[in-house]
Write a protein that holds these residues in place. Sequence first.
Motif, PDB file in Angstrom:
ATOM      1  N   HIS A 111      25.478 -51.643 -44.562  1.00  0.00           N
ATOM      2  CA  HIS A 111      25.813 -52.734 -43.643  1.00  0.00           C
ATOM      3  C   HIS A 111      26.057 -54.047 -44.375  1.00  0.00           C
ATOM      4  O   HIS A 111      26.902 -54.852 -43.960  1.00  0.00           O
ATOM      5  CB  HIS A 111      24.714 -52.891 -42.590  1.00  0.00           C
ATOM      6  CG  HIS A 111      24.694 -51.788 -41.581  1.00  0.00           C
ATOM      7  ND1 HIS A 111      23.547 -51.169 -41.155  1.00  0.00           N
ATOM      8  CD2 HIS A 111      25.712 -51.158 -40.936  1.00  0.00           C
ATOM      9  CE1 HIS A 111      23.845 -50.234 -40.283  1.00  0.00           C
ATOM     10  NE2 HIS A 111      25.153 -50.206 -40.134  1.00  0.00           N
ATOM     11  N   ALA A 122      21.131 -47.554 -45.239  1.00  0.00           N
ATOM     12  CA  ALA A 122      21.752 -48.260 -44.117  1.00  0.00           C
ATOM     13  C   ALA A 122      21.905 -49.747 -44.426  1.00  0.00           C
ATOM     14  O   ALA A 122      22.943 -50.350 -44.132  1.00  0.00           O
ATOM     15  CB  ALA A 122      20.920 -48.061 -42.855  1.00  0.00           C
ATOM     16  N   ALA A 123      20.888 -50.354 -45.032  1.00  0.00           N
ATOM     17  CA  ALA A 123      20.964 -51.772 -45.385  1.00  0.00           C
ATOM     18  C   ALA A 123      22.071 -52.016 -46.403  1.00  0.00           C
ATOM     19  O   ALA A 123      22.844 -52.981 -46.287  1.00  0.00           O
ATOM     20  CB  ALA A 123      19.619 -52.252 -45.935  1.00  0.00           C
ATOM     21  N   GLN A 126      12.533 -53.564 -41.221  1.00  0.00           N
ATOM     22  CA  GLN A 126      11.903 -52.254 -41.431  1.00  0.00           C
ATOM     23  C   GLN A 126      11.517 -52.052 -42.901  1.00  0.00           C
ATOM     24  O   GLN A 126      10.490 -51.442 -43.191  1.00  0.00           O
ATOM     25  CB  GLN A 126      12.871 -51.150 -40.998  1.00  0.00           C
ATOM     26  CG  GLN A 126      13.156 -51.127 -39.499  1.00  0.00           C
ATOM     27  CD  GLN A 126      14.107 -50.005 -39.129  1.00  0.00           C
ATOM     28  OE1 GLN A 126      13.802 -48.837 -39.290  1.00  0.00           O
ATOM     29  NE2 GLN A 126      15.279 -50.375 -38.645  1.00  0.00           N
ATOM     30  N   ASN A 181      16.621 -43.662 -45.804  1.00  0.00           N
ATOM     31  CA  ASN A 181      17.512 -43.972 -44.693  1.00  0.00           C
ATOM     32  C   ASN A 181      17.682 -45.472 -44.530  1.00  0.00           C
ATOM     33  O   ASN A 181      18.801 -45.985 -44.395  1.00  0.00           O
ATOM     34  CB  ASN A 181      16.958 -43.360 -43.405  1.00  0.00           C
ATOM     35  CG  ASN A 181      17.801 -43.713 -42.202  1.00  0.00           C
ATOM     36  OD1 ASN A 181      18.982 -43.452 -42.164  1.00  0.00           O
ATOM     37  ND2 ASN A 181      17.179 -44.347 -41.217  1.00  0.00           N
ATOM     38  N   ILE A 182      16.579 -46.212 -44.535  1.00  0.00           N
ATOM     39  CA  ILE A 182      16.645 -47.655 -44.310  1.00  0.00           C
ATOM     40  C   ILE A 182      17.380 -48.348 -45.455  1.00  0.00           C
ATOM     41  O   ILE A 182      18.222 -49.227 -45.235  1.00  0.00           O
ATOM     42  CB  ILE A 182      15.226 -48.240 -44.137  1.00  0.00           C
ATOM     43  CG1 ILE A 182      14.543 -47.613 -42.923  1.00  0.00           C
ATOM     44  CG2 ILE A 182      15.289 -49.755 -43.967  1.00  0.00           C
ATOM     45  CD1 ILE A 182      13.069 -47.965 -42.808  1.00  0.00           C
ATOM     46  N   ARG A 237      12.495 -41.634 -44.439  1.00  0.00           N
ATOM     47  CA  ARG A 237      12.600 -42.908 -43.719  1.00  0.00           C
ATOM     48  C   ARG A 237      12.991 -44.033 -44.668  1.00  0.00           C
ATOM     49  O   ARG A 237      13.845 -44.867 -44.350  1.00  0.00           O
ATOM     50  CB  ARG A 237      11.264 -43.229 -43.034  1.00  0.00           C
ATOM     51  CG  ARG A 237      11.290 -44.502 -42.210  1.00  0.00           C
ATOM     52  CD  ARG A 237      10.058 -44.588 -41.315  1.00  0.00           C
ATOM     53  NE  ARG A 237      10.046 -45.833 -40.570  1.00  0.00           N
ATOM     54  CZ  ARG A 237       9.419 -46.942 -40.965  1.00  0.00           C
ATOM     55  NH1 ARG A 237       8.736 -46.934 -42.097  1.00  0.00           N
ATOM     56  NH2 ARG A 237       9.460 -48.041 -40.240  1.00  0.00           N
ATOM     57  N   ARG A 279      19.156 -39.959 -44.211  1.00  0.00           N
ATOM     58  CA  ARG A 279      17.757 -39.600 -44.026  1.00  0.00           C
ATOM     59  C   ARG A 279      17.521 -38.099 -44.178  1.00  0.00           C
ATOM     60  O   ARG A 279      16.385 -37.672 -44.408  1.00  0.00           O
ATOM     61  CB  ARG A 279      17.281 -40.065 -42.644  1.00  0.00           C
ATOM     62  CG  ARG A 279      15.784 -39.847 -42.467  1.00  0.00           C
ATOM     63  CD  ARG A 279      15.215 -40.590 -41.297  1.00  0.00           C
ATOM     64  NE  ARG A 279      13.777 -40.418 -41.227  1.00  0.00           N
ATOM     65  CZ  ARG A 279      13.009 -41.016 -40.339  1.00  0.00           C
ATOM     66  NH1 ARG A 279      13.534 -41.823 -39.447  1.00  0.00           N
ATOM     67  NH2 ARG A 279      11.712 -40.814 -40.333  1.00  0.00           N
ATOM     68  N   GLU A 300      17.195 -53.813 -40.291  1.00  0.00           N
ATOM     69  CA  GLU A 300      16.845 -52.895 -41.377  1.00  0.00           C
ATOM     70  C   GLU A 300      15.982 -53.586 -42.432  1.00  0.00           C
ATOM     71  O   GLU A 300      15.052 -52.979 -42.980  1.00  0.00           O
ATOM     72  CB  GLU A 300      18.126 -52.340 -42.005  1.00  0.00           C
ATOM     73  CG  GLU A 300      18.810 -51.304 -41.113  1.00  0.00           C
ATOM     74  CD  GLU A 300      20.314 -51.308 -41.242  1.00  0.00           C
ATOM     75  OE1 GLU A 300      20.962 -50.571 -40.477  1.00  0.00           O
ATOM     76  OE2 GLU A 300      20.842 -52.034 -42.105  1.00  0.00           O
ATOM     77  N   GLU A 301      16.250 -54.858 -42.698  1.00  0.00           N
ATOM     78  CA  GLU A 301      15.421 -55.596 -43.640  1.00  0.00           C
ATOM     79  C   GLU A 301      13.995 -55.748 -43.105  1.00  0.00           C
ATOM     80  O   GLU A 301      13.024 -55.689 -43.864  1.00  0.00           O
ATOM     81  CB  GLU A 301      16.036 -56.962 -43.920  1.00  0.00           C
ATOM     82  CG  GLU A 301      17.290 -56.890 -44.779  1.00  0.00           C
ATOM     83  CD  GLU A 301      17.912 -58.255 -45.017  1.00  0.00           C
ATOM     84  OE1 GLU A 301      18.330 -58.517 -46.149  1.00  0.00           O
ATOM     85  OE2 GLU A 301      17.963 -59.062 -44.074  1.00  0.00           O
ATOM     86  N   GLY A 305      23.417 -43.616 -39.819  1.00  0.00           N
ATOM     87  CA  GLY A 305      22.037 -44.069 -39.993  1.00  0.00           C
ATOM     88  C   GLY A 305      21.069 -42.921 -40.178  1.00  0.00           C
ATOM     89  O   GLY A 305      19.931 -43.141 -40.582  1.00  0.00           O
ATOM     90  N   ARG A 339      22.295 -55.701 -37.399  1.00  0.00           N
ATOM     91  CA  ARG A 339      21.743 -54.417 -37.862  1.00  0.00           C
ATOM     92  C   ARG A 339      21.074 -54.586 -39.225  1.00  0.00           C
ATOM     93  O   ARG A 339      20.015 -54.011 -39.483  1.00  0.00           O
ATOM     94  CB  ARG A 339      22.856 -53.367 -37.963  1.00  0.00           C
ATOM     95  CG  ARG A 339      23.474 -52.962 -36.636  1.00  0.00           C
ATOM     96  CD  ARG A 339      24.411 -51.797 -36.845  1.00  0.00           C
ATOM     97  NE  ARG A 339      25.135 -51.440 -35.638  1.00  0.00           N
ATOM     98  CZ  ARG A 339      25.900 -50.366 -35.519  1.00  0.00           C
ATOM     99  NH1 ARG A 339      26.031 -49.546 -36.550  1.00  0.00           N
ATOM    100  NH2 ARG A 339      26.532 -50.105 -34.413  1.00  0.00           N
TER     101      ARG A 339
END
Length: 395
Positions: free
Chosen positions: A331, A327-328, A358, A323-324, A320, A250, A355-356, A246, A351
């Motif tokens: 996952h 990660a989305a 965010q 990263n999000i 940021r 980033r 993330e969605e 995660g 998770r």
Amino acid sequence: MDTSAVVWWATIAGIVGLLAFDYFFHVRKAHVPTISEAAVWSGLYVGIAVLFGVGVLVLAGPATGAEYFAGYLTEKALSVDNLFVFLVIMTSFRVPRADQQKVLLFGIVFSLIARTGFILLGAALINTFAWVFYLFGLVLLITAGNILRPRDSENRSPENIVVRLARGLFRTSEHYDGDKLFTVRDGKRMMTPMLLVMVAIGGTDIMFALDSIPAIFGLTQNVYVVFTATAFSLLGLRQLYFLLDGLLDRLVYLSYGLAAILAFIGVKLILHALHENNVPFINEGQPVNVVEIGTGLSLVVIIGVLVVTVIASLVSPKGRAVNIVSAARRHATEYLTCEVDPEVREDVFRRLLAEEAQLRRLPEKYRARIREEEKLMTLLERAHAEHDARVASSP
């Protein structure tokens, strides 16, 4: 610093012991490490490396100690960058999360073996041919330029020539059989994707060694220091992978920092080569009176660049957002294709939902770019549709 055979064998035995401990007490039984577990063991391995460096500092002197720490930090930073490629490979091969530890440990062991071979080869070349420093410096400058090239995880293929050769010569299964390397399908013995992903990791490890060994030889030519700094930078890499999960994506400016460090060491090597010059067509084979870069300055530059690039990555809005999104995407892919354990899949989906949420809080300019990524939006929609179908069919 002359190192006795007893010290060499004791060091090798200690490193092998740590790897064996890692396998029998952590990796042998497939499981997904918790953040606290990864943090504790990552800290322990870093602590061991630092204590070893303090021992070198006390027993061999400040100069050798500084060489060790400069080499360790450089190799550790390169190893973290290499984790990005490991992540791409394991996502592409859809390795279940519980089995990723075994793949990573294999990668660490293979990398240590490959780099040891390159260390011995590099030392032999340096002792025989002074012009090798020119070659190493050029390699690092080219590598620094290559690092700055854009990396797109969606378009990167994990299948190097060794993997393609294995697929062509042997029967391969499309499905995993736990963490087994071979399985039997329709009465035929064949390789599983687990073996193929290990081959892919091994192939990339060789390429990593070609970059990292010239870098550390640019900081010290002491073979014992080169070996130990390299080995300790690899130990604990498995735990660090799960700890940084995660955060890997980033660190958007880490590649710039690594490029700067490798270019700096490349220049340092070329200056050293000029100072020791015996190449006939350069200054008529005579040494060139140039300023050499000391180990102390090298250590300061390496620490400074790493601190600046990591902080800049962590505080930047771009970091940021990247990263999000990454990660989305990861996952959603795990939920759809990698995991079969219902509890693990549900945790992955939770998770993804976080993330969605965010993503929806990002500034509009980033959200607009995300909405334009058709592959990502389709992937998220598929994950939600499959989850809804599972919930509807559950008793």
